[in-house]
Each structure stands twice: as C-alpha cells, then as structure tokens.
Design a protein around this motif. Sequence first.
Motif, mmCIF file in Angstrom:
data_model
loop_
_atom_site.group_PDB
_atom_site.id
_atom_site.type_symbol
_atom_site.label_atom_id
_atom_site.label_comp_id
_atom_site.label_asym_id
_atom_site.label_seq_id
_atom_site.Cartn_x
_atom_site.Cartn_y
_atom_site.Cartn_z
ATOM 1 N N ARG A 1 33.719 36.798 31.813
ATOM 2 C CA ARG A 1 34.555 35.590 31.696
ATOM 3 C C ARG A 1 36.035 35.947 31.800
ATOM 4 O O ARG A 1 36.813 35.219 32.431
ATOM 5 C CB ARG A 1 34.260 34.889 30.369
ATOM 6 C CG ARG A 1 32.863 34.294 30.276
ATOM 7 C CD ARG A 1 32.667 33.500 29.006
ATOM 8 N NE ARG A 1 31.271 33.108 28.861
ATOM 9 C CZ ARG A 1 30.380 33.748 28.101
ATOM 10 N NH1 ARG A 1 30.762 34.801 27.387
ATOM 11 N NH2 ARG A 1 29.133 33.338 28.048
ATOM 12 N N SER B 1 28.812 39.590 29.415
ATOM 13 C CA SER B 1 29.190 38.205 29.716
ATOM 14 C C SER B 1 30.632 37.934 29.296
ATOM 15 O O SER B 1 31.392 37.279 30.026
ATOM 16 C CB SER B 1 28.243 37.230 29.005
ATOM 17 O OG SER B 1 26.958 37.254 29.571
ATOM 18 N N SER C 1 27.423 26.669 42.526
ATOM 19 C CA SER C 1 27.331 27.062 41.117
ATOM 20 C C SER C 1 26.679 28.430 41.052
ATOM 21 O O SER C 1 25.506 28.589 41.418
ATOM 22 C CB SER C 1 26.503 26.046 40.328
ATOM 23 O OG SER C 1 26.211 26.544 39.024
ATOM 24 N N TRP C 2 27.426 29.436 40.603
ATOM 25 C CA TRP C 2 26.929 30.809 40.510
ATOM 26 C C TRP C 2 26.961 31.195 39.037
ATOM 27 O O TRP C 2 28.007 31.481 38.467
ATOM 28 C CB TRP C 2 27.811 31.730 41.329
ATOM 29 C CG TRP C 2 27.297 33.128 41.523
ATOM 30 C CD1 TRP C 2 26.942 34.016 40.541
ATOM 31 C CD2 TRP C 2 27.106 33.807 42.761
ATOM 32 N NE1 TRP C 2 26.536 35.193 41.093
ATOM 33 C CE2 TRP C 2 26.626 35.104 42.463
ATOM 34 C CE3 TRP C 2 27.299 33.447 44.105
ATOM 35 C CZ2 TRP C 2 26.342 36.036 43.453
ATOM 36 C CZ3 TRP C 2 27.010 34.380 45.080
ATOM 37 C CH2 TRP C 2 26.537 35.655 44.763
ATOM 38 N N ARG C 3 25.798 31.227 38.414
ATOM 39 C CA ARG C 3 25.718 31.514 36.980
ATOM 40 C C ARG C 3 25.092 32.880 36.753
ATOM 41 O O ARG C 3 23.949 33.130 37.131
ATOM 42 C CB ARG C 3 24.904 30.443 36.259
ATOM 43 C CG ARG C 3 24.721 30.704 34.761
ATOM 44 C CD ARG C 3 24.359 29.463 33.998
ATOM 45 N NE ARG C 3 25.496 28.533 33.994
ATOM 46 C CZ ARG C 3 25.494 27.386 33.314
ATOM 47 N NH1 ARG C 3 24.451 27.024 32.605
ATOM 48 N NH2 ARG C 3 26.545 26.599 33.356
ATOM 49 N N SER D 1 30.139 31.309 36.379
ATOM 50 C CA SER D 1 30.018 31.110 34.932
ATOM 51 C C SER D 1 29.025 32.123 34.376
ATOM 52 O O SER D 1 28.326 32.808 35.127
ATOM 53 C CB SER D 1 29.560 29.682 34.605
ATOM 54 O OG SER D 1 28.280 29.421 35.172
ATOM 55 N N PHE D 2 28.955 32.196 33.038
ATOM 56 C CA PHE D 2 28.150 33.229 32.390
ATOM 57 C C PHE D 2 27.318 32.626 31.269
ATOM 58 O O PHE D 2 27.754 31.712 30.563
ATOM 59 C CB PHE D 2 29.043 34.341 31.847
ATOM 60 C CG PHE D 2 29.710 35.143 32.937
ATOM 61 C CD1 PHE D 2 29.137 36.315 33.388
ATOM 62 C CD2 PHE D 2 30.887 34.700 33.523
ATOM 63 C CE1 PHE D 2 29.738 37.050 34.399
ATOM 64 C CE2 PHE D 2 31.487 35.425 34.542
ATOM 65 C CZ PHE D 2 30.907 36.600 34.983
ATOM 66 N N GLU D 3 26.120 33.170 31.125
ATOM 67 C CA GLU D 3 25.184 32.757 30.089
ATOM 68 C C GLU D 3 24.455 34.000 29.608
ATOM 69 O O GLU D 3 24.231 34.936 30.384
ATOM 70 C CB GLU D 3 24.195 31.727 30.657
ATOM 71 C CG GLU D 3 23.097 31.287 29.714
ATOM 72 C CD GLU D 3 23.645 30.694 28.432
ATOM 73 O OE1 GLU D 3 23.431 31.329 27.380
ATOM 74 O OE2 GLU D 3 24.284 29.634 28.484
ATOM 75 N N VAL E 1 21.298 31.452 40.162
ATOM 76 C CA VAL E 1 21.288 32.197 38.903
ATOM 77 C C VAL E 1 21.200 33.678 39.237
ATOM 78 O O VAL E 1 20.294 34.121 39.948
ATOM 79 C CB VAL E 1 20.110 31.775 38.002
ATOM 80 C CG1 VAL E 1 19.943 32.754 36.839
ATOM 81 C CG2 VAL E 1 20.333 30.364 37.465
ATOM 82 N N ALA F 1 19.962 28.931 31.345
ATOM 83 C CA ALA F 1 20.689 29.033 32.616
ATOM 84 C C ALA F 1 20.556 27.784 33.466
ATOM 85 O O ALA F 1 21.397 27.529 34.329
ATOM 86 C CB ALA F 1 20.181 30.240 33.403
ATOM 87 N N CYS G 1 17.693 26.240 39.240
ATOM 88 C CA CYS G 1 18.472 26.812 40.328
ATOM 89 C C CYS G 1 17.684 26.740 41.632
ATOM 90 O O CYS G 1 16.459 26.582 41.636
ATOM 91 C CB CYS G 1 18.861 28.256 40.023
ATOM 92 S SG CYS G 1 17.456 29.378 39.838
ATOM 93 N N ARG H 1 22.742 25.909 43.668
ATOM 94 C CA ARG H 1 22.791 26.487 42.323
ATOM 95 C C ARG H 1 22.093 27.845 42.362
ATOM 96 O O ARG H 1 20.921 27.939 42.722
ATOM 97 C CB ARG H 1 22.090 25.566 41.329
ATOM 98 C CG ARG H 1 22.736 24.184 41.198
ATOM 99 C CD ARG H 1 21.785 23.223 40.507
ATOM 100 N NE ARG H 1 20.554 23.044 41.294
ATOM 101 C CZ ARG H 1 19.509 22.323 40.904
ATOM 102 N NH1 ARG H 1 19.519 21.714 39.719
ATOM 103 N NH2 ARG H 1 18.440 22.201 41.671
#
Length: 274
Positions: free
Chosen positions: A142, A138, A128-130, A154-156, A104, A162, A165, A102
């Motif tokens: 997307r 953001s 998982s790349w946020r 994904s985006f936050e 961030v 978030a 991670c 994970r």
Amino acid sequence: MSLQSMARIALARTRIGSAMRRLPLVEPVYIRHAANRRDNTGLQWGIYSSYGEAFASIPKRRPGGWDHEAAAGMWVDYVAPVRPSTYPILFWLRMLLQPDVRLVDLGGSIGLTYYAYRKFDALPEGLSWRVVEVPHISAQGREVAVREAATGLSFESDLARAGACDILLAAGALQYMERSIPGVLEDLGSRPRYILVNKVALSQKPEFFTLSNYGPGIAPYRIFNEACFLEYFRQAGYVIRDRWIVNDMACDIPFYPEHTVAEFAGFCFERTAS
C-alpha cells in the motif's frame, strides 16, 4: 559456472549427493550453513511430509514464513529486472486484460507483476488489480502504491475477502502456502474464467515439502504431484489453454537428487464448465 554452483548441482542432481547423505554429520553441517545465509540464495534442504513438519524444522534464530518485516522490506524499492519466467504471464495478460476486468493476484508481493505489466503496456480503463498477501507485505504494498500512483491496485490479506474476479493470477506463491491446492478456489468462493499459474514445481512423486532460504527468512516449500495438481483444476471445470517451461528456476535439494525438480512450469487455465 562457479565452484559453489557446481558443488550444489553435484549434491542435488547426481548420485554423489545420495552417497554423501550416508556420511555422518555431512547433511547437518550443510543445513546449518544453508540456514545461516542471508543473501537471498534460494537454498533448499530436507524432505518433509507436511507444511507443519517443515515449519517446525526452521531454526528458531531465523524468521519463519513470509509474514514479517524483514520479508516485506525486500521490496522497499520494487524496481527490478523482469525475469524470463515472467514473460509468458505478461503475454497472457496482454491477451486477457480488458476494460473493467477484475484480477486477483494471489501472493503478488507488493504488486510486482502489476508494475512489470505497466512498464510494458498501458493498463485498461477500470481495471481492478487486487493483491492478496500476508499482512506485512500488504502494508508495504500500500505504501509503494501511493508513492507510485498505482491506479486500480489494492491489497487484501484474506483470499475469502478478495471478491469475485475474472482472472486469478498465482505467479510463484502456491508452493509457499499452507493451504493452496486444494483450497484456493474454495477459499476464493468463485470460479474465474481464467487462471494463470507460474513458477510451480511439479513432480511425479507424491507431494512433499522442503525448506527454502529466501534471504530474510526461511519458508516451507511445496513440490506438487503433477497428476493431482492438474486434476484439481480439471475437476473444477478448467482446461489447459497453454503450458510453458520455466527453466530459469529449479528446486535443488542437496543429498536428495531423486526429489530435485530441475525446471518449473506455468499454465493458463480456462473454465469451460459451470
């Protein structure tokens, strides 16, 4: 080297700049010129003691900060050459990315580092790349992610949401944030094993801000005190695994050569204490 570049270096890195600052109207005329540019030149000006003071000095005719459509539009077509300063990050990501990791990506725009890594190497299964970014960027990210079939990206817009991670990546955003060092680990709410920081401006002087024209807008730009910056991570239980010079970036502040930062730095931190 162009005459414009030579003039900028003379004003930002020599005593000529200090002398010119004492002449009436010279600095205000330069600031007006620099603030009006729209060509993503990365011009800086002014010395400010806080983010708020710097932000209040942005001309009202220009968008301030990064959360607006003009800034998000910079990456409608994200494909761009990978800068030399990105390669240390790609090296460490290749070392650290494993299946189900994970990550961030703080201030990662539309996922530029994600796409750069994917260009050179396969992404691990279950990654998982946020990206944590301002709302306008953001939203743009997307849209691009759907177009590019960006699996796992994904985006936050809130670092506190978030999630935990294994790797925290900050590849050029900390200096633009109102709350960064200290603040990032507190807002994240967890201690990742690894922290990758790139393109950060460090100085022996007390922390200060300047203003940076990045083209579509103008933003406060923080120059960290090096000792305080490193102590923040040491106190959080991290040691430096690697440090590199980012010599394709500089913070040239005309008329203030004593505040100019001629090269930036990057780090890989690893947590060794609970």
